[in-house]
Motif scaffolding. Structure first.
Motif, PDB file in Angstrom:
ATOM      1  N   ASP A   1      -9.752   1.732  99.986  1.00 29.39           N
ATOM      2  CA  ASP A   1      -9.357   2.023 101.364  1.00 29.39           C
ATOM      3  C   ASP A   1      -7.958   2.614 101.444  1.00 29.39           C
ATOM      4  O   ASP A   1      -7.720   3.531 102.201  1.00 29.39           O
ATOM      5  N   ALA A   2      -7.042   2.072 100.683  1.00 29.24           N
ATOM      6  CA  ALA A   2      -5.658   2.525 100.818  1.00 29.24           C
ATOM      7  C   ALA A   2      -4.965   2.495  99.466  1.00 29.24           C
ATOM      8  O   ALA A   2      -4.277   1.539  99.143  1.00 29.24           O
ATOM      9  N   PRO A   3      -5.161   3.535  98.650  1.00 29.76           N
ATOM     10  CA  PRO A   3      -4.442   3.587  97.374  1.00 29.76           C
ATOM     11  C   PRO A   3      -2.936   3.536  97.620  1.00 29.76           C
ATOM     12  O   PRO A   3      -2.440   4.069  98.599  1.00 29.76           O
ATOM     13  N   SER A   4      -2.231   2.902  96.712  1.00 28.39           N
ATOM     14  CA  SER A   4      -0.776   2.820  96.858  1.00 28.39           C
ATOM     15  C   SER A   4      -0.145   4.190  96.684  1.00 28.39           C
ATOM     16  O   SER A   4      -0.739   5.119  96.129  1.00 28.39           O
ATOM     17  N   ASP A   5       1.097   4.300  97.156  1.00 23.77           N
ATOM     18  CA  ASP A   5       1.820   5.559  96.973  1.00 23.77           C
ATOM     19  C   ASP A   5       1.971   5.883  95.491  1.00 23.77           C
ATOM     20  O   ASP A   5       1.893   7.054  95.097  1.00 23.77           O
ATOM     21  N   ALA A   6       2.171   4.833  94.674  1.00 25.60           N
ATOM     22  CA  ALA A   6       2.322   5.062  93.239  1.00 25.60           C
ATOM     23  C   ALA A   6       1.035   5.611  92.638  1.00 25.60           C
ATOM     24  O   ALA A   6       1.055   6.541  91.825  1.00 25.60           O
ATOM     25  N   ALA A   7      -0.108   5.024  93.040  1.00 26.08           N
ATOM     26  CA  ALA A   7      -1.394   5.480  92.516  1.00 26.08           C
ATOM     27  C   ALA A   7      -1.691   6.899  92.964  1.00 26.08           C
ATOM     28  O   ALA A   7      -2.163   7.735  92.184  1.00 26.08           O
ATOM     29  N   LEU A   8      -1.404   7.195  94.229  1.00 23.89           N
ATOM     30  CA  LEU A   8      -1.602   8.564  94.729  1.00 23.89           C
ATOM     31  C   LEU A   8      -0.699   9.542  93.987  1.00 23.89           C
ATOM     32  O   LEU A   8      -1.102  10.676  93.677  1.00 23.89           O
ATOM     33  N   GLY A   9       0.520   9.108  93.702  1.00 23.65           N
ATOM     34  CA  GLY A   9       1.438   9.963  92.973  1.00 23.65           C
ATOM     35  C   GLY A   9       0.935  10.292  91.580  1.00 23.65           C
ATOM     36  O   GLY A   9       1.077  11.418  91.101  1.00 23.65           O
ATOM     37  N   VAL A  10       0.309   9.310  90.931  1.00 25.74           N
ATOM     38  CA  VAL A  10      -0.234   9.532  89.592  1.00 25.74           C
ATOM     39  C   VAL A  10      -1.381  10.530  89.642  1.00 25.74           C
ATOM     40  O   VAL A  10      -1.477  11.450  88.831  1.00 25.74           O
ATOM     41  N   VAL A  11      -2.286  10.358  90.619  1.00 22.26           N
ATOM     42  CA  VAL A  11      -3.410  11.280  90.766  1.00 22.26           C
ATOM     43  C   VAL A  11      -2.900  12.694  91.060  1.00 22.26           C
ATOM     44  O   VAL A  11      -3.383  13.684  90.491  1.00 22.26           O
ATOM     45  N   ALA A  12      -1.909  12.805  91.943  1.00 22.84           N
ATOM     46  CA  ALA A  12      -1.346  14.114  92.275  1.00 22.84           C
ATOM     47  C   ALA A  12      -0.678  14.747  91.060  1.00 22.84           C
ATOM     48  O   ALA A  12      -0.753  15.967  90.859  1.00 22.84           O
ATOM     49  N   LEU A  13      -0.029  13.914  90.237  1.00 21.42           N
ATOM     50  CA  LEU A  13       0.620  14.427  89.031  1.00 21.42           C
ATOM     51  C   LEU A  13      -0.406  14.984  88.060  1.00 21.42           C
ATOM     52  O   LEU A  13      -0.241  16.077  87.492  1.00 21.42           O
ATOM     53  N   GLU A  14      -1.482  14.224  87.853  1.00 22.17           N
ATOM     54  CA  GLU A  14      -2.554  14.685  86.970  1.00 22.17           C
ATOM     55  C   GLU A  14      -3.134  15.997  87.490  1.00 22.17           C
ATOM     56  O   GLU A  14      -3.410  16.927  86.723  1.00 22.17           O
ATOM     57  N   LEU A  15      -3.330  16.065  88.789  1.00 20.20           N
ATOM     58  CA  LEU A  15      -3.907  17.261  89.406  1.00 20.20           C
ATOM     59  C   LEU A  15      -2.985  18.458  89.224  1.00 20.20           C
ATOM     60  O   LEU A  15      -3.429  19.573  88.893  1.00 20.20           O
ATOM     61  N   GLY A  16      -1.694  18.249  89.424  1.00 21.41           N
ATOM     62  CA  GLY A  16      -0.737  19.333  89.279  1.00 21.41           C
ATOM     63  C   GLY A  16      -0.680  19.884  87.871  1.00 21.41           C
ATOM     64  O   GLY A  16      -0.499  21.090  87.671  1.00 21.41           O
ATOM     65  N   GLU A  17      -0.844  19.017  86.876  1.00 21.70           N
ATOM     66  CA  GLU A  17      -0.799  19.468  85.485  1.00 21.70           C
ATOM     67  C   GLU A  17      -1.944  20.428  85.171  1.00 21.70           C
ATOM     68  O   GLU A  17      -1.829  21.266  84.276  1.00 21.70           O
ATOM     69  N   VAL A  18      -3.047  20.287  85.884  1.00 26.36           N
ATOM     70  CA  VAL A  18      -4.192  21.182  85.672  1.00 26.36           C
ATOM     71  C   VAL A  18      -4.064  22.446  86.512  1.00 26.36           C
ATOM     72  O   VAL A  18      -4.360  23.553  86.043  1.00 26.36           O
ATOM     73  N   LEU A  19      -3.615  22.307  87.755  1.00 26.42           N
ATOM     74  CA  LEU A  19      -3.645  23.436  88.695  1.00 26.42           C
ATOM     75  C   LEU A  19      -2.452  24.377  88.570  1.00 26.42           C
ATOM     76  O   LEU A  19      -2.593  25.579  88.811  1.00 26.42           O
ATOM     77  N   ARG A  20      -1.282  23.878  88.246  1.00 26.97           N
ATOM     78  CA  ARG A  20      -0.095  24.758  88.206  1.00 26.97           C
ATOM     79  C   ARG A  20      -0.225  25.883  87.186  1.00 26.97           C
ATOM     80  O   ARG A  20       0.132  27.025  87.490  1.00 26.97           O
ATOM     81  N   PRO A  21      -0.714  25.612  85.972  1.00 24.40           N
ATOM     82  CA  PRO A  21      -0.866  26.745  85.036  1.00 24.40           C
ATOM     83  C   PRO A  21      -1.922  27.750  85.489  1.00 24.40           C
ATOM     84  O   PRO A  21      -1.875  28.919  85.095  1.00 24.40           O
ATOM     85  N   LEU A  22      -2.860  27.312  86.308  1.00 29.73           N
ATOM     86  CA  LEU A  22      -3.933  28.187  86.780  1.00 29.73           C
ATOM     87  C   LEU A  22      -3.495  29.073  87.937  1.00 29.73           C
ATOM     88  O   LEU A  22      -3.902  30.244  88.027  1.00 29.73           O
ATOM     89  N   ALA A  23      -2.660  28.554  88.806  1.00 31.71           N
ATOM     90  CA  ALA A  23      -2.313  29.230  90.063  1.00 31.71           C
ATOM     91  C   ALA A  23      -1.820  30.665  89.893  1.00 31.71           C
ATOM     92  O   ALA A  23      -2.260  31.558  90.633  1.00 31.71           O
ATOM     93  N   PRO A  24      -0.916  30.977  88.931  1.00 33.78           N
ATOM     94  CA  PRO A  24      -0.411  32.356  88.840  1.00 33.78           C
ATOM     95  C   PRO A  24      -1.485  33.385  88.496  1.00 33.78           C
ATOM     96  O   PRO A  24      -1.280  34.580  88.703  1.00 33.78           O
ATOM     97  N   HIS A  25      -2.611  32.930  87.979  1.00 33.97           N
ATOM     98  CA  HIS A  25      -3.649  33.850  87.528  1.00 33.97           C
ATOM     99  C   HIS A  25      -4.787  34.008  88.536  1.00 33.97           C
ATOM    100  O   HIS A  25      -5.760  34.711  88.257  1.00 33.97           O
ATOM    101  N   LEU A  26      -4.660  33.356  89.686  1.00 38.97           N
ATOM    102  CA  LEU A  26      -5.675  33.472  90.731  1.00 38.97           C
ATOM    103  C   LEU A  26      -5.112  34.243  91.917  1.00 38.97           C
ATOM    104  O   LEU A  26      -3.961  34.059  92.302  1.00 38.97           O
ATOM    105  N   ALA A  27      -5.937  35.100  92.498  1.00 27.62           N
ATOM    106  CA  ALA A  27      -5.566  35.769  93.737  1.00 27.62           C
ATOM    107  C   ALA A  27      -5.489  34.729  94.848  1.00 27.62           C
ATOM    108  O   ALA A  27      -6.070  33.640  94.736  1.00 27.62           O
ATOM    109  N   PRO A  28      -4.762  35.022  95.941  1.00 26.81           N
ATOM    110  CA  PRO A  28      -4.681  34.050  97.039  1.00 26.81           C
ATOM    111  C   PRO A  28      -6.041  33.550  97.504  1.00 26.81           C
ATOM    112  O   PRO A  28      -6.207  32.358  97.765  1.00 26.81           O
ATOM    113  N   ALA A  29      -7.022  34.450  97.585  1.00 26.92           N
ATOM    114  CA  ALA A  29      -8.355  34.034  98.036  1.00 26.92           C
ATOM    115  C   ALA A  29      -8.972  33.037  97.069  1.00 26.92           C
ATOM    116  O   ALA A  29      -9.663  32.095  97.486  1.00 26.92           O
TER     117      ALA A  29
END
Length: 243
Positions: free
Chosen positions: A163-191
């Motif tokens: 129901d309500a993940p802690s801020d720390a848990a959300l931060g960990v999930v967001a960190l994991e997500l960023g590690e995958v998406l940031r290297p991809l972003a420069p190679h994708l068009a805005p669409a």
């Protein structure tokens, strides 16, 4: 020297020539061919040549990347971009990471949510993805989201609908997500970046309005994809609008 028709043919008797040596080789996306091709990365030394005889050194030449197919020469920055195959793999990983993150914070109890996640991942090029595989991965992520213990109050618990993940848990999930998406972003068009975020939004909305944790994860995904806050808000609102 004369050509076959008797006219005098001019030859270059002096000039600067480069002697190349291969440093390494591999595969890259050739800008000239428009596809993945073998390459050789080469370094060279320039010399002043007179009548074919190298005489005086003229220093080092800038390293180049030579395509083995078209023989074109490119700057070494041509190796910075991913090959077509690598980009496809990165995109599959991106869709997979977004889907797992939304499921981890939003719950997997609704069949519509599980089906939406499976459909998105299969559409990204993983045809054998199944609900059972996703549930196992989500359970593992909840059990240990990089250090958040499952019995920590407010952490991602082992139940089907946290129901309500802690801020720390959300931060960990967001960190994991960023590690995958940031290297991809420069190679994708805005669409393409917007489509990836909208896929995550569709999964979150499959069982009703956004939960706060789902929205937080999607906003983190948008930031990692180099989308501005206004664009993220617009896209999340658009996803809620019936087509």
């Amino acid at each position: 020297m004369f050509s076959r028709d008797g006219r005098r043919r001019t030859e270059r008797v002096a000039g600067v020539r480069t002697k190349w040596r291969t440093l390494d080789s591999g595969e890259f996306f050739c800008p000239e061919c428009g596809g993945d091709r073998p390459y050789r990365r080469r370094a060279g030394r320039r010399r002043f040549v007179l009548l074919g005889v190298p005489l005086l050194p003229r220093g080092a030449a800038e390293p180049i990347v030579q395509c083995a197919a078209c023989r074109g020469h490119f700057g070494t920055d041509a190796l910075d971009g991913p090959t077509t195959n690598r980009l496809a793999s990165m995109l599959r990983d991106g869709v997979h990471a977004v889907a797992l993150s939304v499921l981890a914070v939003g719950g997997t109890e609704a069949r519509t949510v599980r089906e939406a996640a499976v459909q998105a991942i299969r559409g990204a090029g993983v045809p054998d993805c199944s609900e059972e595989q996703l549930l196992a991965l989500v359970a593992a992520l909840r059990a240990d989201p990089r250090g958040a213990a499952p019995d920590t109050p407010g952490a991602l618990g082992a139940g089907s609908a946290p129901d309500a993940p802690s801020d720390a848990a959300l931060g960990v999930v967001a960190l994991e997500l960023g590690e995958v998406l940031r290297p991809l972003a420069p190679h994708l068009a805005p669409a393409g970046r917007e489509t990836l975020l909208l896929q995550g939004a569709a999964i979150a909305l499959a069982d009703g309005p956004y939960r706060p944790a789902e929205r937080a994860v999607l906003e983190a995904a948008g930031q990692a994809l180099s989308l501005g806050p206004d664009d993220v808000a617009r896209l999340l609102a658009t996803a809620r609008t019936p087509s």
